[in-house]
Design a protein around this motif. Sequence first.
Motif, PDB file in Angstrom:
ATOM      1  N   GLY A   9      40.260  46.205  26.437  1.00  0.00           N
ATOM      2  CA  GLY A   9      41.381  47.134  26.292  1.00  0.00           C
ATOM      3  C   GLY A   9      41.371  48.263  27.297  1.00  0.00           C
ATOM      4  N   LYS A  10      40.422  48.247  28.225  1.00  0.00           N
ATOM      5  CA  LYS A  10      40.305  49.324  29.211  1.00  0.00           C
ATOM      6  C   LYS A  10      40.642  48.812  30.601  1.00  0.00           C
ATOM      7  CE  LYS A  10      37.189  52.833  30.988  1.00  0.00           C
ATOM      8  NZ  LYS A  10      35.873  53.438  30.976  1.00  0.00           N
ATOM      9  N   MET A  11      41.093  49.719  31.461  1.00  0.00           N
ATOM     10  CA  MET A  11      41.340  49.385  32.859  1.00  0.00           C
ATOM     11  C   MET A  11      40.717  50.479  33.720  1.00  0.00           C
ATOM     12  SD  MET A  11      45.434  50.039  33.089  1.00  0.00           S
ATOM     13  CE  MET A  11      46.193  51.584  32.599  1.00  0.00           C
ATOM     14  N   ILE A  12      40.220  50.061  34.890  1.00  0.00           N
ATOM     15  CA  ILE A  12      39.643  51.014  35.829  1.00  0.00           C
ATOM     16  C   ILE A  12      40.153  50.715  37.235  1.00  0.00           C
ATOM     17  CG2 ILE A  12      37.534  51.346  34.470  1.00  0.00           C
ATOM     18  CD1 ILE A  12      36.105  49.654  36.681  1.00  0.00           C
ATOM     19  N   LYS A  13      40.156  51.738  38.053  1.00  0.00           N
ATOM     20  CA  LYS A  13      40.516  51.581  39.458  1.00  0.00           C
ATOM     21  C   LYS A  13      39.240  51.576  40.275  1.00  0.00           C
ATOM     22  CE  LYS A  13      42.308  55.109  41.670  1.00  0.00           C
ATOM     23  NZ  LYS A  13      43.224  56.099  42.250  1.00  0.00           N
TER      24      LYS A  13
ATOM     25  N   THR B 269      41.134  45.046  34.708  1.00  0.00           N
ATOM     26  CA  THR B 269      41.369  45.184  33.273  1.00  0.00           C
ATOM     27  C   THR B 269      40.482  44.209  32.506  1.00  0.00           C
ATOM     28  OG1 THR B 269      43.201  43.602  33.371  1.00  0.00           O
ATOM     29  CG2 THR B 269      43.766  45.924  33.536  1.00  0.00           C
ATOM     30  N   ASN B 270      40.195  44.563  31.262  1.00  0.00           N
ATOM     31  CA  ASN B 270      39.439  43.701  30.363  1.00  0.00           C
ATOM     32  C   ASN B 270      40.321  43.426  29.155  1.00  0.00           C
ATOM     33  OD1 ASN B 270      37.788  42.617  28.337  1.00  0.00           O
ATOM     34  ND2 ASN B 270      36.036  43.873  28.881  1.00  0.00           N
ATOM     35  N   ILE B 271      40.725  42.171  28.998  1.00  0.00           N
ATOM     36  CA  ILE B 271      41.526  41.760  27.850  1.00  0.00           C
ATOM     37  C   ILE B 271      40.691  40.780  27.045  1.00  0.00           C
ATOM     38  CG2 ILE B 271      43.700  40.720  27.071  1.00  0.00           C
ATOM     39  CD1 ILE B 271      44.034  43.347  28.702  1.00  0.00           C
ATOM     40  N   ASP B 272      40.207  41.245  25.901  1.00  0.00           N
ATOM     41  CA  ASP B 272      39.408  40.410  25.002  1.00  0.00           C
ATOM     42  C   ASP B 272      38.220  39.745  25.707  1.00  0.00           C
ATOM     43  OD1 ASP B 272      41.114  41.002  22.842  1.00  0.00           O
ATOM     44  OD2 ASP B 272      42.495  39.410  23.448  1.00  0.00           O
ATOM     45  N   GLY B 273      37.568  40.466  26.596  1.00  0.00           N
ATOM     46  CA  GLY B 273      36.392  39.949  27.286  1.00  0.00           C
ATOM     47  C   GLY B 273      36.686  39.161  28.547  1.00  0.00           C
ATOM     48  N   ASN B 274      37.965  39.020  28.892  1.00  0.00           N
ATOM     49  CA  ASN B 274      38.367  38.360  30.134  1.00  0.00           C
ATOM     50  C   ASN B 274      38.809  39.427  31.122  1.00  0.00           C
ATOM     51  OD1 ASN B 274      38.144  35.527  29.270  1.00  0.00           O
ATOM     52  ND2 ASN B 274      39.739  36.126  27.830  1.00  0.00           N
ATOM     53  N   PHE B 275      38.366  39.304  32.370  1.00  0.00           N
ATOM     54  CA  PHE B 275      38.640  40.321  33.374  1.00  0.00           C
ATOM     55  C   PHE B 275      39.720  39.848  34.335  1.00  0.00           C
ATOM     56  CE2 PHE B 275      34.480  41.093  31.691  1.00  0.00           C
ATOM     57  CZ  PHE B 275      34.461  42.465  31.543  1.00  0.00           C
ATOM     58  N   TYR B 276      40.624  40.776  34.687  1.00  0.00           N
ATOM     59  CA  TYR B 276      41.738  40.503  35.594  1.00  0.00           C
ATOM     60  C   TYR B 276      41.793  41.609  36.629  1.00  0.00           C
ATOM     61  CZ  TYR B 276      42.866  37.476  31.717  1.00  0.00           C
ATOM     62  OH  TYR B 276      42.784  36.523  30.732  1.00  0.00           O
ATOM     63  N   ALA B 277      42.276  41.281  37.822  1.00  0.00           N
ATOM     64  CA  ALA B 277      42.371  42.279  38.888  1.00  0.00           C
ATOM     65  C   ALA B 277      43.707  42.139  39.607  1.00  0.00           C
ATOM     66  CB  ALA B 277      41.223  42.107  39.878  1.00  0.00           C
ATOM     67  N   THR B 278      44.349  43.276  39.856  1.00  0.00           N
ATOM     68  CA  THR B 278      45.610  43.346  40.593  1.00  0.00           C
ATOM     69  C   THR B 278      45.543  44.545  41.528  1.00  0.00           C
ATOM     70  OG1 THR B 278      46.722  44.832  39.020  1.00  0.00           O
ATOM     71  CG2 THR B 278      46.937  42.460  38.608  1.00  0.00           C
TER      72      THR B 278
ATOM     73  N   LYS C 112      49.340  53.090  31.321  1.00  0.00           N
ATOM     74  CA  LYS C 112      48.678  52.671  30.086  1.00  0.00           C
ATOM     75  C   LYS C 112      48.621  51.155  30.003  1.00  0.00           C
ATOM     76  CE  LYS C 112      52.684  52.743  27.036  1.00  0.00           C
ATOM     77  NZ  LYS C 112      53.221  53.161  25.769  1.00  0.00           N
ATOM     78  N   LEU C 113      47.672  50.683  29.223  1.00  0.00           N
ATOM     79  CA  LEU C 113      47.467  49.262  28.999  1.00  0.00           C
ATOM     80  C   LEU C 113      47.685  48.992  27.525  1.00  0.00           C
ATOM     81  CD1 LEU C 113      46.500  46.484  30.103  1.00  0.00           C
ATOM     82  CD2 LEU C 113      44.171  47.215  29.540  1.00  0.00           C
ATOM     83  N   ASP C 114      48.599  48.068  27.215  1.00  0.00           N
ATOM     84  CA  ASP C 114      48.873  47.675  25.834  1.00  0.00           C
ATOM     85  C   ASP C 114      48.876  46.159  25.796  1.00  0.00           C
ATOM     86  OD1 ASP C 114      49.588  47.563  23.180  1.00  0.00           O
ATOM     87  OD2 ASP C 114      51.692  48.014  23.533  1.00  0.00           O
ATOM     88  N   GLY C 115      47.827  45.587  25.233  1.00  0.00           N
ATOM     89  CA  GLY C 115      47.674  44.137  25.298  1.00  0.00           C
ATOM     90  C   GLY C 115      47.461  43.748  26.748  1.00  0.00           C
ATOM     91  N   CYS C 116      48.328  42.880  27.268  1.00  0.00           N
ATOM     92  CA  CYS C 116      48.249  42.458  28.676  1.00  0.00           C
ATOM     93  C   CYS C 116      49.235  43.215  29.557  1.00  0.00           C
ATOM     94  CB  CYS C 116      48.538  40.962  28.781  1.00  0.00           C
ATOM     95  SG  CYS C 116      47.328  39.949  27.941  1.00  0.00           S
TER      96      CYS C 116
END
Length: 102
Positions: A15-19, A30-39, A54-58
């Motif tokens: 549920g957190k995102m970092i730059k 970002t971390n969504i349920d233990g899966n990491f994504y990058a943009t 803000k991050l809400d879900g995906c």
Amino acid sequence: MGKIFAGKTTDIVPGKMIKVSIDGREILVTNIDGNFYATDDSCTHSGASLSEGKLDGCTITCGWHAAEFDCKSGKMTKFPVKIRDLTVYSTSVESDSVFVEM
């Protein structure tokens, strides 16, 4: 360029995102349920840092004008006008480290 260290899994909790800065580029991880994504971290509308939104879900919502993007695909999901989608980068986890593939 290869795999670049982005942070520890313990620093990017669900549920957190970092730059992170990678070779002069600002990347949002970002971390969504233990899966990491990058943009890319910059909103394609006017360049705001998405990490300040803000991050809400995906869904990442830009703090400046409320453009919304899917953190998994980089696709813009909501905005009054069509703007460019975000660039998406592959991620991997090794032990307790998150890497972004550039």
